[in-house]
Design a protein around this motif. Sequence first.
Motif, mmCIF file in Angstrom:
data_model
loop_
_atom_site.group_PDB
_atom_site.id
_atom_site.type_symbol
_atom_site.label_atom_id
_atom_site.label_comp_id
_atom_site.label_asym_id
_atom_site.label_seq_id
_atom_site.Cartn_x
_atom_site.Cartn_y
_atom_site.Cartn_z
ATOM 1 N N PHE A 269 0.806 -1.222 0.000
ATOM 2 C CA PHE A 269 0.000 0.000 0.000
ATOM 3 C C PHE A 269 0.841 1.275 0.000
ATOM 4 O O PHE A 269 0.465 2.261 0.646
ATOM 5 C CB PHE A 269 -0.902 0.037 1.241
ATOM 6 C CG PHE A 269 -1.776 -1.159 1.428
ATOM 7 C CD1 PHE A 269 -2.813 -1.436 0.552
ATOM 8 C CD2 PHE A 269 -1.575 -2.007 2.512
ATOM 9 C CE1 PHE A 269 -3.638 -2.540 0.749
ATOM 10 C CE2 PHE A 269 -2.385 -3.112 2.715
ATOM 11 C CZ PHE A 269 -3.424 -3.392 1.824
ATOM 12 N N VAL A 272 -1.189 4.621 -1.106
ATOM 13 C CA VAL A 272 -2.263 4.997 -0.184
ATOM 14 C C VAL A 272 -1.673 5.463 1.144
ATOM 15 O O VAL A 272 -2.139 6.457 1.725
ATOM 16 C CB VAL A 272 -3.232 3.817 0.029
ATOM 17 C CG1 VAL A 272 -4.306 4.174 1.052
ATOM 18 C CG2 VAL A 272 -3.878 3.410 -1.293
ATOM 19 N N ARG A 344 -9.486 -1.225 1.910
ATOM 20 C CA ARG A 344 -9.423 -1.979 0.649
ATOM 21 C C ARG A 344 -10.439 -3.119 0.665
ATOM 22 O O ARG A 344 -11.125 -3.375 -0.337
ATOM 23 C CB ARG A 344 -8.019 -2.527 0.404
ATOM 24 C CG ARG A 344 -7.925 -3.249 -0.942
ATOM 25 C CD ARG A 344 -6.543 -3.761 -1.275
ATOM 26 N NE ARG A 344 -6.159 -4.924 -0.472
ATOM 27 C CZ ARG A 344 -5.101 -5.697 -0.764
ATOM 28 N NH1 ARG A 344 -4.345 -5.405 -1.813
ATOM 29 N NH2 ARG A 344 -4.808 -6.722 0.006
ATOM 30 N N THR A 389 -10.857 4.740 -0.090
ATOM 31 C CA THR A 389 -11.299 3.769 -1.099
ATOM 32 C C THR A 389 -11.041 4.289 -2.510
ATOM 33 O O THR A 389 -10.711 3.509 -3.407
ATOM 34 C CB THR A 389 -12.793 3.428 -0.928
ATOM 35 O OG1 THR A 389 -13.584 4.627 -0.954
ATOM 36 C CG2 THR A 389 -13.031 2.688 0.381
ATOM 37 N N HIS A 392 -7.397 3.701 -3.235
ATOM 38 C CA HIS A 392 -7.203 2.287 -3.575
ATOM 39 C C HIS A 392 -7.651 2.004 -5.015
ATOM 40 O O HIS A 392 -6.960 1.314 -5.775
ATOM 41 C CB HIS A 392 -8.000 1.399 -2.619
ATOM 42 C CG HIS A 392 -7.370 1.182 -1.283
ATOM 43 N ND1 HIS A 392 -6.125 0.606 -1.126
ATOM 44 C CD2 HIS A 392 -7.828 1.440 -0.020
ATOM 45 C CE1 HIS A 392 -5.838 0.526 0.170
ATOM 46 N NE2 HIS A 392 -6.845 1.031 0.857
ATOM 47 N N ASP A 395 -5.196 3.379 -7.438
ATOM 48 C CA ASP A 395 -3.938 2.644 -7.383
ATOM 49 C C ASP A 395 -4.042 1.299 -8.109
ATOM 50 O O ASP A 395 -3.057 0.809 -8.662
ATOM 51 C CB ASP A 395 -3.547 2.428 -5.914
ATOM 52 C CG ASP A 395 -2.094 2.021 -5.753
ATOM 53 O OD1 ASP A 395 -1.244 2.534 -6.503
ATOM 54 O OD2 ASP A 395 -1.812 1.181 -4.881
#
Length: 920
Positions: A269, A272, A344, A389, A392, A395
Motif C-alpha cells: 500500500f 495509499v 481496501r 477507497t 485504492h 492505485d
Amino acid sequence: MPIGKELLRERFSAEPDKYYRVQLFDELGFERKKCSSCGSYFWTLDSEREVCPDQPCQQYEFLGNPPTSKRFDYVRGWKTIESFFRRNGHESIARYPVVCRWRPDLYFTIASIVDFQRIESGKVVFDFPANPLIVPQMCLRFSDIANVGVTGRHLTSFCMVGQQALANSTGYWKDRCIDLDFRLLTSEFGIPKEEITFVEDVWLGPGAFGYSLEYFVRGLELGNAVFTAYEGTPENYKEYDEKVIDMGAGLERLVWLSQGTYNCYDSVFPTVLRKMKEKSGLELKPDETLNEYFRLAGSLDIDQFRGVIGDYSDLARKLGISEPTLKTKIREIQGVYSIVDHTRTLLFAIADGMLPGNVGGGYNLRVILRRALDFIAELKLEVDLDELTLWHSEDLKNMYPELLEHEKEVRTILDVEKRKYAVTRERSSKIVDRLRSRKTSVGEEELTKLYDSDGITPEYLRASGLDVSSPPDFYSKITARHSDDSGETEKMILGEKGIPGFNLKTTFPTNLIFYENRDQFSFSAKVLEVVSKDCVVLDSTAFYARAGGQEPDHGTINEMFVDDVFKVNNVVIHHIPGLLDRLAIGDQVEGLVDSRRRSLIMRHHTATHIVNGSARKVLGPWVWQNSAFKDEDMARLDITHYAHLTRDQVLEIERLANDVVRRNLPVVIKWIPRREAEQEYGFRLYQGGVAPVKDLRIVNIEGWDVEACGGTHCSRTGDVGLIKIIKSERVQDGVERLEYVAGDAAVRFVEKQESILIESAGKLETPVEKLEPSIIHLRENEESARRTSRQLAKKLADFMTAEIPNTSKPLRMNLKFYLSSFEEGLDSEYHTIVGDRLARSNPSLIYVALIEENSRVRIMVFCGEVAQRVGVKAGDVAKEISKQLGGSGGGDSRFGQGGSGLKPANLPDVEGILLKRIPD
C-alpha cells in the motif's frame, strides 16, 4: 473415526515417491529431509539445512535483505506473473466477485479455487472456463482481524494468484505445475534456486482432498500447490478421472519478498500510505526499533500475547526499550496499517454488492468498518473512508478497473455507515461514562454484548481510558458467530437435504410435466412409492412442489385432495390427508392440478422478478434478493438496502413495475449450461439461491431481470395484470420487505380499498372525492375537543388533588393509598396530572389508576417521597399489578406503568400488593 489432516499427512508422507516427488526434484537434485524441530518433511537444494522453512522453525530472513534480483510493486508484480503464465499456455481470466453468490456455504470468496467449485448432483465439481488458467482473485478472510498491523503480514483481503488446471490433454499434473512455479520464482523474480524450499502438506475440503507442496523463500510461504486427486472423504473416496491443479500464491507476499520491507503493508500500500500521511500530517519516519519489532513479530499471532495490547514485556526487553514506549509505537502503526487494509476490503466487498450489517457477511464488514473509524478517531487523522477507497481504486485501476466504476455506490454506502457510526458514538459516550464510574474492568462477555448491541469496540473503550479484559482473539470470536455456513455444502454433498423421517427407495428424479407444458393440469401417472401412509411418489407429475419461495400446487389424485407437495432431492412427494391404504405401488392414477391457484401463484412469481428489477433500478445496484415468498393471496420480497424505504421510493418501485407490465415484455425461459449462463449473465442469476445442477433454467424478462429460477411464470409481463405494493417494512438491519399483490389478487385488493373509501365517505356523509378534506376537518375538531377535554381535566384535577387525600385509605407507617379503577370519562392524561400533583404535594400517598383505553387495560402508579423511602417503588407495584392481570409493567421508584389485555372481571388486590412492600 474421521481422518484429520495430521493422519492424512502421515499417510501421504509415508509414500513420498508416489505423492510428492516430482521431475524437478530429480533433475536438480533436491533432497528430502525431516525437520529436526517440528518433524515436517521438506525438499531442499541446501544439503546443510536441518529445519523446515516454516515458522517458528525459521524466522523471516528477507526483511531488509530481499533475495530477488528485481523489485516489484503490486500491479507490476501481477503483470509479470500474468505474462509468464500466458507465455506458457495459460488463459488469464478476470477475478470473480469477492461476494460468493455461487456457493451456499460461503459469504465471501476465500480462495481462488472457490471461483470454479460448484455443487452438482450431490458432489463438488470443478468448472473451469479455460484449461489451464491464471486468475488474480481477491479473497476476503476475517479470522485474523486483530493481527492486522501487528504481525506485519496479516490482511483481511489479499490477492491469491490462482494457477488452475485439469490433468488432461490440454492441462497438466504436478510435474509441470512445480516446474512452472519454480521457473516463475527463478527467472521472473530472480530468486536463486537454492533459496527455494518445498514442504509436504495436505488439503482437505468439502467433498474433495489432495496432497500439496508449499514453497518458501527465507522463511516466507509464497504459495501452495495442491494436487486435488480424490473425490469424497479420507474414509470414503475415489480418484478423480480428471485431477485438479490448485496452486494459490499470495501476490502480497511475492511483492513483499521482492522489496524486503519490514512489513507487507509498506510494500502493498505505498501510494495509499503516502497520501494518508500527507493528508493527515503523519510523520512515520524510518524507525529501527519498529523494524526490529517486525522482524520479531513476523512469526507471532496476536493470540500468542495475553491481550491485544497485553504482554509485550518480552518483546520490549529484546528491543531494549520500555514496554509503554513499545505499546505507543505499536498502537499508532497498527492503527494506520489496519485502516489501509480494512478500507481496501470494504471497497471490494461493497463494489461487489455486499452491505455492512448486523448479520451474516455484512456483520464482518461492519466490524472492520467501525474498527477503521475508531482508529481514525483515536489517532485524530484528517482522512475520510471514501477518500481512502478512491485512492485504492486509482492505485489498482490497471489491475481491477471495475472498482472505479463502482466508486459512487461505495461512497453512498460508506456515508450511510459513517452517519450510523456517529449516532453510535454519541450513545457510546454515555455508556463509557457509566462504565468509568464503576471502576471495574470490562470482560469478554460484556464486551461482546456492548459490541453487538451498541457497536462499541475494544479500541474505543481503550482510547476512552477504560481497562478492557478482552481475549486476544476477540474479533475472531465475534466474526465466527456470523461466519459462513460451512455445513450447508457438506449437506448438499452428502445428500442430507430433505425432510426428516423420509427414507425413500425412489432414487431417480420425478418427471416434471409443467416444465414440458405449463398449462397441462390433468395427467396420468404410476405410483412408485407410498411413504408414511399419507404421501405418494409418482413417476411423473404436473404438481409444482414447494421450492424457491413458491408455495406448492393443490389439486387431486384419483379425486383425493392433495394439500401439500414437496421435494426430497429430486423426488416429488404428494401429501394426501387420510390416504392410508387407498393407493399401492404400481397403481395408475389420474391427477388434476387446481389451475386457478396455479395461475394466481404464477402471476405473483413473475411479479416478484419484476419488482426485484424495479427495486434495483430505483434504489441502487446493491439491491439483492434476500428471500421471497409467493402464494395465491399475496407475495413478498426481502431486499438488501441500507435504509427504510420512503413512501416516494415505494411508489416509484410500483410505478416502474407496472410500466414493465404495460410494456408486455416477453418472459423467455431457457435451459442453459451453467458455465455459459454465468458468463453471459453474471452471478446475479442466483438471486433466489444456488442451483446445484449442471444446466440452469434461466427466466429472462428481457432488458429487465434475469435469474436462474425453477418456478412457474407468465409468458409475458402483461399477463401479470397489475402489481400493487401493499406494505413496506424493515425486517432486520439492511433488509427491507415489500409485500404486494398481482393479477386478480391486486384487483380484489383495490376493490376492497375502494369499498373502505366509499363506506368511510358514507359514514362522514361526504362524497369520496371530498373524503380527505372531511377527515382533516374531523381531526381538527377532534383536536379541538381534546384541548377542551384537557382543560376540563385540569379543572377537575385541581378539585380532586384537594379531595383525594381526604378519601384515601390508610396503610401502615402513616402511608395512604387511593385507587381509581375504570372511572368513566377519566383518561390517562387526567390521571397523569392528578397522580403527579399528589405525589408532589402528599409525600405519604400512593396513587393507583386502572384505565381502559382502546380495549386494553393501562396501569399507572405514583408514589410520594415518603412512600418511596419506606420501600414502596412505583415501578415494582405497576409490574405486580400488571402481572396479576396477565400483562407486564415497570418503571422507577416515583412512577410506574404497565398494561394487559381485556378489562378483568375482578379487580387486582392492590392493597395486598402495597402491604407486602411496607414494613410492619
